[in-house]
Each structure stands twice: as C-alpha cells, then as structure tokens.
Design a protein around this motif. Structure first.
Motif, PDB file in Angstrom:
ATOM      1  N   ALA A  26       0.952  -1.122   0.016  1.00  0.00           N
ATOM      2  CA  ALA A  26       0.014  -0.151  -0.023  1.00  0.00           C
ATOM      3  C   ALA A  26       0.834   1.172   0.159  1.00  0.00           C
ATOM      4  N   ARG A  27       0.456   2.360  -0.689  1.00  0.00           N
ATOM      5  CA  ARG A  27       1.023   3.504  -0.543  1.00  0.00           C
ATOM      6  C   ARG A  27       1.050   4.154   0.772  1.00  0.00           C
ATOM      7  N   THR A  28       2.257   4.570   1.283  1.00  0.00           N
ATOM      8  CA  THR A  28       2.159   5.327   2.644  1.00  0.00           C
ATOM      9  C   THR A  28       2.682   6.611   2.650  1.00  0.00           C
ATOM     10  N   ALA A  29       2.571   7.238   3.762  1.00  0.00           N
ATOM     11  CA  ALA A  29       3.132   8.598   3.700  1.00  0.00           C
ATOM     12  C   ALA A  29       4.393   8.697   3.461  1.00  0.00           C
ATOM     13  N   SER A  30       5.305   8.033   3.825  1.00  0.00           N
ATOM     14  CA  SER A  30       6.576   8.193   3.260  1.00  0.00           C
ATOM     15  C   SER A  30       6.836   7.890   1.925  1.00  0.00           C
ATOM     16  N   ASP A  31       5.891   7.035   1.342  1.00  0.00           N
ATOM     17  CA  ASP A  31       6.048   7.038  -0.222  1.00  0.00           C
ATOM     18  C   ASP A  31       5.600   8.462  -0.876  1.00  0.00           C
ATOM     19  N   LEU A  32       4.839   9.220  -0.267  1.00  0.00           N
ATOM     20  CA  LEU A  32       4.671  10.442  -0.607  1.00  0.00           C
ATOM     21  C   LEU A  32       5.487  11.315  -0.361  1.00  0.00           C
ATOM     22  N   GLY A  33       6.711  11.085   0.243  1.00  0.00           N
ATOM     23  CA  GLY A  33       7.519  12.142   0.771  1.00  0.00           C
ATOM     24  C   GLY A  33       7.248  12.960   2.237  1.00  0.00           C
ATOM     25  N   VAL A  34       6.308  12.554   2.855  1.00  0.00           N
ATOM     26  CA  VAL A  34       5.739  12.981   4.158  1.00  0.00           C
ATOM     27  C   VAL A  34       6.361  12.319   5.268  1.00  0.00           C
ATOM     28  N   THR A  35       7.052  13.233   6.478  1.00  0.00           N
ATOM     29  CA  THR A  35       7.696  12.518   7.526  1.00  0.00           C
ATOM     30  C   THR A  35       7.196  13.361   8.730  1.00  0.00           C
ATOM     31  N   PHE A  36       6.872  12.594   9.556  1.00  0.00           N
ATOM     32  CA  PHE A  36       6.277  13.035  10.906  1.00  0.00           C
ATOM     33  C   PHE A  36       7.240  13.655  11.779  1.00  0.00           C
ATOM     34  N   LEU A  37       7.161  14.830  12.172  1.00  0.00           N
ATOM     35  CA  LEU A  37       8.196  15.589  13.146  1.00  0.00           C
ATOM     36  C   LEU A  37       7.650  15.300  14.515  1.00  0.00           C
ATOM     37  N   GLU A  38       6.540  15.803  14.810  1.00  0.00           N
ATOM     38  CA  GLU A  38       5.941  16.050  16.429  1.00  0.00           C
ATOM     39  C   GLU A  38       4.428  16.675  16.422  1.00  0.00           C
ATOM     40  N   ALA A  39       4.049  16.311  17.255  1.00  0.00           N
ATOM     41  CA  ALA A  39       2.591  16.773  17.786  1.00  0.00           C
ATOM     42  C   ALA A  39       2.868  18.105  18.618  1.00  0.00           C
ATOM     43  N   PRO A  40       3.030  19.299  18.169  1.00  0.00           N
ATOM     44  CA  PRO A  40       3.291  20.554  19.020  1.00  0.00           C
ATOM     45  C   PRO A  40       2.242  20.637  19.988  1.00  0.00           C
ATOM     46  N   ALA A  41       0.789  20.286  19.763  1.00  0.00           N
ATOM     47  CA  ALA A  41      -0.082  20.517  20.619  1.00  0.00           C
ATOM     48  C   ALA A  41      -1.284  19.665  20.277  1.00  0.00           C
ATOM     49  N   PRO A  42      -2.143  19.553  21.160  1.00  0.00           N
ATOM     50  CA  PRO A  42      -3.351  18.668  20.976  1.00  0.00           C
ATOM     51  C   PRO A  42      -3.964  18.886  19.429  1.00  0.00           C
ATOM     52  N   LYS A  43      -4.373  18.071  18.588  1.00  0.00           N
ATOM     53  CA  LYS A  43      -5.178  18.272  17.560  1.00  0.00           C
ATOM     54  C   LYS A  43      -4.090  18.744  16.292  1.00  0.00           C
ATOM     55  N   LEU A  44      -3.121  18.950  16.509  1.00  0.00           N
ATOM     56  CA  LEU A  44      -2.065  19.288  15.628  1.00  0.00           C
ATOM     57  C   LEU A  44      -1.091  18.524  15.338  1.00  0.00           C
ATOM     58  N   VAL A  45      -0.492  18.256  13.924  1.00  0.00           N
ATOM     59  CA  VAL A  45       0.553  17.503  13.646  1.00  0.00           C
ATOM     60  C   VAL A  45       1.721  18.278  12.881  1.00  0.00           C
ATOM     61  N   LYS A  46       2.861  17.959  13.168  1.00  0.00           N
ATOM     62  CA  LYS A  46       3.916  18.943  12.391  1.00  0.00           C
ATOM     63  C   LYS A  46       4.674  17.835  11.536  1.00  0.00           C
ATOM     64  N   VAL A  47       4.622  17.981  10.291  1.00  0.00           N
ATOM     65  CA  VAL A  47       5.309  17.084   9.220  1.00  0.00           C
ATOM     66  C   VAL A  47       6.101  18.034   8.185  1.00  0.00           C
ATOM     67  N   ARG A  48       7.139  17.098   7.678  1.00  0.00           N
ATOM     68  CA  ARG A  48       7.934  17.633   6.571  1.00  0.00           C
ATOM     69  C   ARG A  48       7.562  17.002   5.429  1.00  0.00           C
ATOM     70  N   SER A  49       7.424  17.766   4.377  1.00  0.00           N
ATOM     71  CA  SER A  49       6.754  17.273   3.050  1.00  0.00           C
ATOM     72  C   SER A  49       7.642  17.603   2.074  1.00  0.00           C
ATOM     73  N   ILE A  50       7.843  16.883   1.207  1.00  0.00           N
ATOM     74  CA  ILE A  50       8.725  16.794  -0.178  1.00  0.00           C
ATOM     75  C   ILE A  50       7.791  16.948  -1.355  1.00  0.00           C
ATOM     76  N   GLY A  51       8.037  18.059  -2.453  1.00  0.00           N
ATOM     77  CA  GLY A  51       7.148  18.142  -3.567  1.00  0.00           C
ATOM     78  C   GLY A  51       7.888  18.568  -4.823  1.00  0.00           C
ATOM     79  N   TYR A  52       7.672  18.278  -5.958  1.00  0.00           N
ATOM     80  CA  TYR A  52       8.325  18.218  -7.192  1.00  0.00           C
ATOM     81  C   TYR A  52       7.474  19.071  -8.151  1.00  0.00           C
ATOM     82  N   GLY A  53       8.192  19.918  -8.798  1.00  0.00           N
ATOM     83  CA  GLY A  53       7.403  20.509 -10.078  1.00  0.00           C
ATOM     84  C   GLY A  53       8.259  21.093 -10.964  1.00  0.00           C
TER      85      GLY A  53
END
Length: 157
Positions: A26-53
């Motif tokens: 199955a495709r995963t977040a890491s396949d999309l170039g997205v990496t979990f960094l932290e949960a800075p507060a409840p209901k929030l997620v901080k990610v690093r994302s790679i994009g191409y264009g």
C-alpha cells in the motif's frame, strides 16, 4: 529416511514459492515524501513534506498537497492519532467528490487548516525543482470539515 528428506525438500520448495509471490504494498506517507516530526499541541501534527514541480511554485504546491494526501488518505503511522487515514476509502471519497482535492488546493481552502508553514527550501534547477516544506496542520478541524461536507462519517455513526 530418504522419503523424509524428499518430503522436507518439497515443503521447503512450496514455502519458498509462496513467499516469492508478493502483493503490491500500500502507498504510505513516506512514499509521498511526508515525514512525521512532532505533535506540537493537541489536534495538531507537524510534518516535513517534499514536493516536485517544473517551477518553484508547483513544487511548493505539490509539497502541501502531499502533506494533506498523507493525512487524509494514508495516515501517519508514527503518530497514534493519525495512524489511520481520516478518509477510510480513497476510491469512494473520489467517487463522491471527484473535484475535492483540486478545489481544496486551487481555492486555497487548505490554508485554514495550517497553523504554521515554513518557507520552502528548494533544490534543483530550471524545469525540475524539489521543495522541502515543514507544515503544522490542524487535523481535527480538517476532520470536522470533511464530516460537515458529508464526505466522511462521524465516529460512532
């Protein structure tokens, strides 16, 4: 003794043959170039994302889209609250709202769910850019929006 040896070889051959037939992963977040960094507060997620264009703007937009794709359709396995995707069935979602992601990105509806976004770091050259962007996304408000639009069901319904 010889029969036992032949039987053992036959079993090993069958086991090996069964292992060689792999399912498509199955495709995963890491396949999309997205990496979990932290949960800075409840209901929030901080990610690093790679994009191409082909342009820097396209690469940055692709990085943002990939982050939302990961949260909505793939989940973020490293973060318990998003270990499963917000949308349980991407195909059914796309059948129900075929233009949702296009409108979500082009009309900048995604911005209301961002509490932080870094300036992207770019690499590459003319015609082929890569954007590295850090985003903090309010996934709970995104979930509520999808529920209000009738695109996903509320928990327990």
């Amino acid at each position: 003794m010889k029969i036992h040896f032949i039987g053992l070889l036959l079993i090993l051959g069958l086991v090996t043959a069964c292992k060689s037939q792999k399912e498509m992963p199955a495709r995963t977040a890491s396949d999309l170039g997205v990496t979990f960094l932290e949960a800075p507060a409840p209901k929030l997620v901080k990610v690093r994302s790679i994009g191409y264009g082909a342009t820097k703007d396209e690469a940055e937009s692709d990085a943002i889209r990939r982050a939302f794709d990961a949260i909505m359709f793939e989940g973020i396995p490293q973060y318990t609250a998003l270990s499963t995707a917000l949308v349980p069935n991407e195909s059914a979602f796309n059948d129900k709202a075929p233009n949702f992601m296009r409108d979500f990105m082009k009309k900048a509806r995604f911005e209301r769910y961002l509490s932080y976004e870094s300036n992207p770091e770019f690499s590459g050259n003319k015609g082929s850019f890569r954007a590295n962007k850090v985003l903090t996304i309010n996934y709970e408000n995104l979930r509520k929006y999808l529920q209000q639009q009738g695109l996903i069901r509320s928990f327990g319904l």
